[in-house]
Design an enzyme around this catalytic site. Sequence first.
Site, PDB file in Angstrom:
ATOM      1  NE  ARG A 236      -5.120 -17.289  26.061  1.00 25.82           N
ATOM      2  CZ  ARG A 236      -6.081 -16.449  26.448  1.00 25.82           C
ATOM      3  NH1 ARG A 236      -7.335 -16.858  26.533  1.00 25.82           N
ATOM      4  NH2 ARG A 236      -5.795 -15.184  26.723  1.00 25.82           N
ATOM      5  CD  GLU A 265      -8.497 -18.496  20.012  1.00 23.96           C
ATOM      6  OE1 GLU A 265      -8.658 -17.258  19.954  1.00 23.96           O
ATOM      7  OE2 GLU A 265      -8.671 -19.140  21.039  1.00 23.96           O
ATOM      8  CG  HIS A 283     -11.108 -16.165  22.330  1.00 18.79           C
ATOM      9  ND1 HIS A 283      -9.763 -16.389  22.286  1.00 18.79           N
ATOM     10  CD2 HIS A 283     -11.358 -15.744  23.601  1.00 18.79           C
ATOM     11  CE1 HIS A 283      -9.218 -16.113  23.470  1.00 18.79           C
ATOM     12  NE2 HIS A 283     -10.180 -15.710  24.280  1.00 18.79           N
TER      13      HIS A 283
HETATM   14  C1  GLV Z   1      -9.291 -13.692  27.109  1.00 16.79           C
HETATM   15  O1  GLV Z   1      -9.277 -14.752  26.607  1.00 16.79           O
HETATM   16  C2  GLV Z   1      -8.296 -13.230  28.019  1.00 16.79           C
HETATM   17  O2  GLV Z   1      -7.316 -13.927  28.320  1.00 16.79           O
HETATM   18  O3  GLV Z   1      -8.443 -12.098  28.486  1.00 16.79           O
END
Ligand code: GLV
Length: 317
Positions: A236, A265, A283
């Site tokens: 993250r 994001e 991502h």
């Molecule tokens: C993706 O980033 C998730 O947390 O599933």
Amino acid sequence: MKKILITRKLIKESEEKAIKTFDPILNTNDELYSQSKVIEMSQGCDGILSSLTEKLDKEIIDKLPDSVKIISNFAVGFGNIDLEAAKKKGIVVTNTPEVLSDATAEIGILLILGACRRAAEGIDSAKEGGWKWSADYLIGKQLTGTRLGILGMGRIGQKIARIAKSLGMIIHYHNRSKLSEDKEQGGIYHDNIKSLFSVSDVLSICCPATKETENMINKETVEYFPKGAVITNVARGDIIDDEALIDALSRRKIYAAGLDVYKNEPNLNPGYLKIKTAFILPHLGSATKDTRIAMANLAIDNIDEFFKTGNCKNNVN
Ligand code: GLV
């Protein structure tokens, strides 16, 4: 049948499952709902199947109708949801662990390779054409024999460690507690981040975003790394203080970065765009068809399990 708001469009197979399991409100245009729209759409609903693109903070949770009993997040991470506020309102929050570990670990390895072997610059040069091969052209960092620090040795970290080991990397890790030998992948445990960072030629961030890990990469901690280290993040964006990392990249304290996740994001800090050695992805961690179906199916099953039993094994609050 329970009425469930599904905030984002799911893959067809998953929407079919949702229709069989409950009375869903589907987002056919895959519109990004504002917070007020989530509140409006959830009126009369028993639950919400949310995604990481909705920020469900205290303010919005407090305004949800009392009929909402579960928020099933379509992600393993749940930093987008205020767990305490949900708990206070009697809302169970669930996530989708395990099913995305393999896909996310693959992107974790891509980030390590892309950053170490200067893929971003290589792709730009190849597209421009006319590059001049020479013995020292786009020289990168070889993985074989290089130390890989893993911050957060959960399922994704362990899988990255296993693949990296097969590439000849030497594994070090930090985790809340030392793992049993069968899970360590031959890695050397460090009980604090200073010790881990100081031996990390390459770092792979795989830990959840929490109050403790927020801005763990910062002005002070970038100095713990060996000069010319590489930092990658498949977890993250909140774990990195962007200004500190961009500054360290500009002065070559940190040689390269491999990033799949960002604060705010999709509006990543524009400073990264100026750094040639930043290998950046939008991502993509869990973005394979099988994984996205498995995640959505689990998010649906979590709701089903909760309403059938009053409990859910993937409850996170
Ligand atoms: C993706 O980033 C998730 O947390 O599933």
